[in-house]
Design an enzyme around this catalytic site. Structure first.
Site, PDB file in Angstrom:
ATOM      1  N   ASN A   7      59.116  46.031  94.108  1.00 15.41           N
ATOM      2  CA  ASN A   7      58.997  44.627  93.705  1.00 15.41           C
ATOM      3  C   ASN A   7      60.267  43.883  94.146  1.00 15.41           C
ATOM      4  OD1 ASN A   7      59.372  42.241  92.128  1.00 15.41           O
ATOM      5  ND2 ASN A   7      57.694  42.906  90.823  1.00 15.41           N
ATOM      6  N   HIS A  10      63.384  39.867  92.598  1.00 14.84           N
ATOM      7  CA  HIS A  10      64.781  39.548  92.282  1.00 14.84           C
ATOM      8  C   HIS A  10      65.583  39.116  93.501  1.00 14.84           C
ATOM      9  CE1 HIS A  10      64.193  40.488  88.258  1.00 14.84           C
ATOM     10  NE2 HIS A  10      65.022  41.491  88.076  1.00 14.84           N
ATOM     11  N   HIS A  43      55.512  38.706  92.626  1.00 18.61           N
ATOM     12  CA  HIS A  43      54.846  37.960  91.562  1.00 18.61           C
ATOM     13  C   HIS A  43      54.985  36.474  91.864  1.00 18.61           C
ATOM     14  CE1 HIS A  43      54.491  37.404  86.868  1.00 18.61           C
ATOM     15  NE2 HIS A  43      53.644  36.654  87.537  1.00 18.61           N
ATOM     16  N   ARG A  45      54.756  33.301  90.404  1.00 17.20           N
ATOM     17  CA  ARG A  45      54.660  32.728  89.060  1.00 17.20           C
ATOM     18  C   ARG A  45      54.292  31.261  89.147  1.00 17.20           C
ATOM     19  NH1 ARG A  45      57.396  36.180  85.039  1.00 17.20           N
ATOM     20  NH2 ARG A  45      56.971  34.499  83.599  1.00 17.20           N
ATOM     21  N   ARG A  49      59.671  30.347  89.935  1.00 13.31           N
ATOM     22  CA  ARG A  49      61.110  30.530  89.690  1.00 13.31           C
ATOM     23  C   ARG A  49      61.757  31.478  90.699  1.00 13.31           C
ATOM     24  NH1 ARG A  49      60.997  34.282  84.328  1.00 13.31           N
ATOM     25  NH2 ARG A  49      59.790  32.571  83.528  1.00 13.31           N
ATOM     26  N   GLU A  70      51.224  40.180  92.184  1.00 19.34           N
ATOM     27  CA  GLU A  70      51.040  40.030  90.735  1.00 19.34           C
ATOM     28  C   GLU A  70      50.795  38.561  90.454  1.00 19.34           C
ATOM     29  OE1 GLU A  70      54.602  41.349  88.885  1.00 19.34           O
ATOM     30  OE2 GLU A  70      54.348  43.410  89.528  1.00 19.34           O
ATOM     31  N   THR A 101      57.639  39.790  82.567  1.00 21.46           N
ATOM     32  CA  THR A 101      56.342  40.022  81.925  1.00 21.46           C
ATOM     33  C   THR A 101      56.565  40.883  80.683  1.00 21.46           C
ATOM     34  OG1 THR A 101      55.527  40.108  84.177  1.00 21.46           O
ATOM     35  CG2 THR A 101      53.981  40.698  82.456  1.00 21.46           C
ATOM     36  N   GLU A 151      47.276  49.297  85.777  1.00 21.24           N
ATOM     37  CA  GLU A 151      48.719  49.572  85.806  1.00 21.24           C
ATOM     38  C   GLU A 151      49.185  49.646  84.361  1.00 21.24           C
ATOM     39  OE1 GLU A 151      51.276  47.286  88.424  1.00 21.24           O
ATOM     40  OE2 GLU A 151      53.001  47.629  87.112  1.00 21.24           O
ATOM     41  N   HIS A 190      57.181  48.787  85.117  1.00 17.43           N
ATOM     42  CA  HIS A 190      57.984  47.915  84.256  1.00 17.43           C
ATOM     43  C   HIS A 190      59.098  48.703  83.573  1.00 17.43           C
ATOM     44  CE1 HIS A 190      59.201  44.439  82.037  1.00 17.43           C
ATOM     45  NE2 HIS A 190      58.356  43.733  82.764  1.00 17.43           N
TER      46      HIS A 190
HETATM   47  N1  PXP Z   1      54.741  45.813  87.171  1.00  8.32           N
HETATM   48  C1  PXP Z   1      54.458  44.579  86.693  1.00  8.32           C
HETATM   49  C2  PXP Z   1      53.047  44.241  86.377  1.00  8.32           C
HETATM   50  C3  PXP Z   1      55.481  43.626  86.511  1.00  8.32           C
HETATM   51  O1  PXP Z   1      55.177  42.407  86.045  1.00  8.32           O
HETATM   52  C4  PXP Z   1      56.802  43.973  86.865  1.00  8.32           C
HETATM   53  C5  PXP Z   1      57.897  42.969  86.732  1.00  8.32           C
HETATM   54  O2  PXP Z   1      57.654  41.903  87.591  1.00  8.32           O
HETATM   55  C6  PXP Z   1      57.043  45.262  87.377  1.00  8.32           C
HETATM   56  C7  PXP Z   1      55.996  46.171  87.495  1.00  8.32           C
HETATM   57  C8  PXP Z   1      58.408  45.711  87.771  1.00  8.32           C
HETATM   58  O3  PXP Z   1      59.222  45.770  86.649  1.00  8.32           O
HETATM   59  P1  PXP Z   1      60.782  46.055  86.821  1.00  8.32           P
HETATM   60  O4  PXP Z   1      61.359  44.891  87.559  1.00  8.32           O
HETATM   61  O5  PXP Z   1      61.268  46.176  85.425  1.00  8.32           O
HETATM   62  O6  PXP Z   1      60.905  47.323  87.621  1.00  8.32           O
END
Ligand code: PXP
Length: 245
Positions: A7, A10, A43, A45, A49, A70, A101, A151, A190
């Site tokens: 992901n 960031h 994601h 959003r 952001r 996402e 999330t 998931e 997550h």
């Molecule tokens: N899976 C989903 C559905 C999420 O919303 C997120 C955060 O955007 C992640 C995985 C990844 O989470 P993390 O950034 O804590 O690894």
């Protein structure tokens, strides 16, 4: 085998801190692929952001591995998803004030809304995954909606310590069994880190982990390619343990 979906939200968060053009999540995706990422996750959003529409469109053109978007069950982003057509869409709940999330989809309370979103995405030829808390009733409701994957939300496990963490892991294991019993693909994510990923990657049948914060944090120190390589190594080690009876 197991897939690592990196992901890259960031990376866009840092760029948006200055509303400039660096660091570019497109570069990050390329470097993640070089490190062994099996998927790129982002994601889009409602408040934009971090990831911007431009990022999604460019990533659709450039990412060679699985592109996992996402998104919330909101008409505007659903329409964009159907136009851009990522390989997979993961439906998540979204609140403007949240930092990230915070929980799985409320499939019992919002069933109709989620059902419409699933239908729209599937009609556009996109595989659909639902982000759910590790609860049996939610998983069963997901199967009734005809989704491809679930998931499991690993935040409860990631945030817990000691015995409570073991209890949360057991919940994930039971939920994973239910996902597989219903014939759905098993994903999780997550809050996963280099330190806590092992037991989750070792869950039988785990096909995909989506990890962002921990990899991007490490990438700041060691570079994206190396950070992805190290996470993938951890996951593959766990899978080897899984396969030993
Ligand atoms: N899976 C989903 C559905 C999420 O919303 C997120 C955060 O955007 C992640 C995985 C990844 O989470 P993390 O950034 O804590 O690894």
């Amino acid at each position: 085998m197991i897939r690592l979906g990196v992901n890259i939200d960031h990376v866009a968060t840092v760029r948006q801190a200055r509303r400039t053009n660096e660091p570019d999540p497109i570069w990050a995706a390329v470097l993640a692929e070089l490190g062994g990422a099996d998927g790129i996750t982002l994601h889009l959003r409602e408040d934009r952001r971090h990831i911007q529409d431009r990022d999604l469109r460019l990533l659709r053109e450039t990412v060679a591995v699985l592109l996992n978007l996402e998104l919330a069950c909101e008409p505007e982003v659903l329409q964009i998803a159907c136009q851009v057509r990522p390989d997979q869409a993961t439906l998540v709940p979204e609140r403007r004030e949240e930092i990230t999330t915070e929980g799985g989809l409320d499939l019992l309370g919002q069933r109709e809304r989620v059902a419409r979103a699933v239908e729209q995405l599937r009609d556009a030829g996109i595989k659909v995954s639902l982000f759910l808390d590790p609860e049996k009733e939610h998983i069963q409701a997901a199967a009734e909606l005809g989704v491809d994957a679930v998931e499991l939300h690993t935040g409860g496990y990631a945030n817990a310590r000691g015995e409570e963490q073991q209890r949360q892991l057991h919940k994930l294991v039971l939920a994973a069994e239910e996902v597989r019993r219903l014939g759905l693909a098993l994903h999780a994510g997550h809050g996963l880190t280099y330190r806590n990923v092992h037991p989750v990657a070792a869950i039988p049948g785990m096909e995909e982990l989506n990890i962002g914060h921990s990899i991007v944090s490490r990438a700041i120190m060691v570079g994206m390619t190396q950070a992805v390589r190290e996470m993938k190594q951890q996951m593959l080690l766990a899978v080897q343990h899984r396969e030993q009876p």
